[in-house]
Design a protein around this motif. Sequence first.
Motif, PDB file in Angstrom:
ATOM      1  N   PRO B 150      52.701  29.506  44.249  1.00 34.03           N
ATOM      2  CA  PRO B 150      51.845  30.427  44.986  1.00 34.03           C
ATOM      3  C   PRO B 150      50.357  30.273  44.673  1.00 34.03           C
ATOM      4  CG  PRO B 150      52.820  31.538  43.122  1.00 34.03           C
ATOM      5  CD  PRO B 150      53.220  30.098  43.019  1.00 34.03           C
ATOM      6  N   GLN B 151      49.988  29.177  44.040  1.00 38.35           N
ATOM      7  CA  GLN B 151      48.574  28.989  43.720  1.00 38.35           C
ATOM      8  C   GLN B 151      47.750  28.940  45.019  1.00 38.35           C
ATOM      9  OE1 GLN B 151      50.953  26.949  42.767  1.00 38.35           O
ATOM     10  NE2 GLN B 151      51.174  27.278  40.552  1.00 38.35           N
ATOM     11  N   GLY B 152      46.619  29.548  44.982  1.00 37.77           N
ATOM     12  CA  GLY B 152      45.733  29.493  46.144  1.00 37.77           C
ATOM     13  C   GLY B 152      46.174  30.366  47.296  1.00 37.77           C
ATOM     14  N   VAL B 153      47.162  31.215  47.046  1.00 37.19           N
ATOM     15  CA  VAL B 153      47.659  32.079  48.117  1.00 37.19           C
ATOM     16  C   VAL B 153      47.525  33.540  47.703  1.00 37.19           C
ATOM     17  CG1 VAL B 153      49.737  32.778  49.369  1.00 37.19           C
ATOM     18  CG2 VAL B 153      49.261  30.349  48.999  1.00 37.19           C
ATOM     19  N   CYS B 154      47.163  34.386  48.665  1.00 38.32           N
ATOM     20  CA  CYS B 154      47.128  35.822  48.412  1.00 38.32           C
ATOM     21  C   CYS B 154      48.514  36.391  48.622  1.00 38.32           C
ATOM     22  CB  CYS B 154      46.206  36.513  49.416  1.00 38.32           C
ATOM     23  SG  CYS B 154      44.488  36.506  48.961  1.00 38.32           S
ATOM     24  N   TRP B 155      49.003  37.182  47.700  1.00 40.32           N
ATOM     25  CA  TRP B 155      50.305  37.795  47.933  1.00 40.32           C
ATOM     26  C   TRP B 155      50.443  39.132  47.235  1.00 40.32           C
ATOM     27  CZ3 TRP B 155      52.661  38.185  43.210  1.00 40.32           C
ATOM     28  CH2 TRP B 155      52.346  37.220  42.238  1.00 40.32           C
ATOM     29  N   VAL B 156      51.413  39.883  47.723  1.00 40.62           N
ATOM     30  CA  VAL B 156      51.803  41.154  47.134  1.00 40.62           C
ATOM     31  C   VAL B 156      53.300  41.053  46.928  1.00 40.62           C
ATOM     32  CG1 VAL B 156      51.918  43.635  47.449  1.00 40.62           C
ATOM     33  CG2 VAL B 156      50.058  42.347  48.492  1.00 40.62           C
ATOM     34  N   HIS B 318      46.207  38.447  43.901  1.00 41.27           N
ATOM     35  CA  HIS B 318      47.582  38.834  44.154  1.00 41.27           C
ATOM     36  C   HIS B 318      47.947  40.046  43.320  1.00 41.27           C
ATOM     37  CE1 HIS B 318      47.629  35.295  41.368  1.00 41.27           C
ATOM     38  NE2 HIS B 318      48.021  36.271  40.594  1.00 41.27           N
ATOM     39  N   LEU B 319      49.042  40.651  43.735  1.00 43.77           N
ATOM     40  CA  LEU B 319      49.465  41.915  43.144  1.00 43.77           C
ATOM     41  C   LEU B 319      50.951  41.830  42.863  1.00 43.77           C
ATOM     42  CD1 LEU B 319      46.941  43.569  43.338  1.00 43.77           C
ATOM     43  CD2 LEU B 319      48.016  44.970  45.089  1.00 43.77           C
ATOM     44  N   LEU B 320      51.320  42.011  41.605  1.00 46.72           N
ATOM     45  CA  LEU B 320      52.740  42.010  41.267  1.00 46.72           C
ATOM     46  C   LEU B 320      53.087  43.408  40.807  1.00 46.72           C
ATOM     47  CD1 LEU B 320      55.141  40.172  41.189  1.00 46.72           C
ATOM     48  CD2 LEU B 320      54.572  39.561  38.844  1.00 46.72           C
ATOM     49  N   LEU B 321      53.781  44.140  41.668  1.00 46.13           N
ATOM     50  CA  LEU B 321      54.047  45.537  41.374  1.00 46.13           C
ATOM     51  C   LEU B 321      55.336  45.734  40.581  1.00 46.13           C
ATOM     52  CD1 LEU B 321      53.180  47.009  44.877  1.00 46.13           C
ATOM     53  CD2 LEU B 321      51.680  46.753  42.904  1.00 46.13           C
TER      54      LEU B 321
END
Lengths: 337, 337
Positions: B150-156, B318-321
Amino acid sequence: MNIGEIARRAGVSRSTVSYALSGRRSVSAQTKQRIQAVIDELGYRPNAAARALKEGRTRTLGLVIPPASLRLTDMQLGFVASVVEAAAHADLDVLLSPSGGDHDRSFERLISGRRVDGIILMEIRLEDERVTRLQQEGLPFVTIGHTAHPQGVCWVDIDYAELVARSVHHLADLGHRSIALLNRSAELVAAGYGPAHRAQAGFAEAVGRRGLRGIELPCADDPAAGEEWFEQLRERHPEVTAITTINEAALPGLQRGIERLHVAVPREMSIAGVAARHWAEGFRPQLTAADVPTGEMGAHAVELLLERIAAPTGAPRHLLLAPPISLRDSTGPARTD
Amino acid sequence: MNIGEIARRAGVSRSTVSYALSGRRSVSAQTKQRIQAVIDELGYRPNAAARALKEGRTRTLGLVIPPASLRLTDMQLGFVASVVEAAAHADLDVLLSPSGGDHDRSFERLISGRRVDGIILMEIRLEDERVTRLQQEGLPFVTIGHTAHPQGVCWVDIDYAELVARSVHHLADLGHRSIALLNRSAELVAAGYGPAHRAQAGFAEAVGRRGLRGIELPCADDPAAGEEWFEQLRERHPEVTAITTINEAALPGLQRGIERLHVAVPREMSIAGVAARHWAEGFRPQLTAADVPTGEMGAHAVELLLERIAAPTGAPRHLLLAPPISLRDSTGPARTD
DNA sequence: TTGTAGGCGTTATCAA
DNA sequence: TTGATAACGCCTACAA
């Protein structure tokens, strides 16, 4: 990447590229092939905004859903999915607008900004200002459910009156004399929500015609309310031997209530209803019910809307669906003790 | 109705109307008022297509949902609703694209037709070609869930590994020595679906660290499968005293299985999981679970996407909830017989 | 404070 | 069979 760039690389004019794509003018096979090669290489697609501006249509449908604050029911959800799928099948996109009232910003954007070619309106009230707003704007639309005066409007709906009446008749045929209606919430009834009203009407009519005792108790649209509803029913109306319901969301709670009070279905209590197949089959025992065909409804709504867009002045069509009741395991002869 | 018509009726030039609306140039109060009166009278709003063409942005976000053929889970649905709401809050519309693969028509329309300013991608696989497609197109996007790289990618995303591990630790603390994982379907695991993989990983890690016996049995994502799963578990692994699960859709079936086999929860069997609050509270007894904050996730995804649109070259966030586990009634000390 | 004019990318009319 | 060009409605740089 735009049409001019494609034209330049293919060594033709922009209009030739446009015609090669639309097929509205004959283009020599050779030229067409050269253009296609460039397009494939660069992955070109016409800019949607430019095309919409020029053509005066957006190739987009609007779908007005209930506000997010209200949890969507399974039925509504199935409907959204089927609309999106049917639209995609016609190469149309779907723009979502979560709005209840008339003055909602996203609703207004949709219609006065000309963002869509037509609109599908969910969760119609008997008196619904959004309908008059759309009529005055002259934007084609189809409603799911219908208003008190649906003349001149295209709509698709479930014939709740008929379906509830049928289930009452089915229960009466089985010998039940006291039947309860588990309707949608009192708030919805008060707000003039069609299905709730028509369920009431169909219930009253059928109960009257068969000379039965009909019980109506309000119930909110959630499991907890369903559980409580059943307790109240047993307490206040122990003579009731059958239930008919259109309140999908209350079903899990109804089931819990039944189990907690150790009531045997269908030996001591018969239940018939209107519900998405998924819910009916998830009930224990499986629920005798008219299976709401959400998938078909979405497809029908899109179909009607496309007709309306093609011929806005034609006679408005409507569809009142009354799917057959599927006999499952939750209804049986009335107990005779 | 267009800006020229408004200008004509107000006796000013089109640019003055435009500036009066945008506020990017001062317009005399008197003129502004006259213009506003005409606009109010005619209900004018700028044509979205023309504006998009000129500005190079559509004020629309794309939301890629799983194909309609796959029933959306409650969690996914909550997510869609919250994205739409968050977008509406920022005066943005949401275009839906039901698509799984890379070559889906509506997905392609969305991106190469420049119909949206950015995209939110749901149901990401560990290897997902849609992500590479979006990267090559250079369209801002945010994924819900993340790929293997997931490098270089925005994610939640939800930290399933952590949450499952935490529930295992919680159960171990209560004295349970044999714990079963009720994971998502074998198909999803095979397809490289992240949450299923990470649940597995977190489970294995925690079980290993605590020296427990960990059982894994596959289970499809529906109630019927959940019921069967529990039967199999009791038959093959009677020593198991606790279950941890991320399979929301199987919960109702799990509950039925438990009731049918007359297993007391939590006296004979403890259950902890990851689920939308709605599901956890609907379980009987109420489920000890990490409540997946779908509403927050949608809002976060929109927020991240807007940032990305504003600054496409910035460092991807990114956000890891990992929401806390809410203790409810389904977990208790291991039985000691 | 206001007006004029050009261009966004496309399709379609007119001309060749 | 193909090309030049106008127009869709809007925004904004430039001019007044």
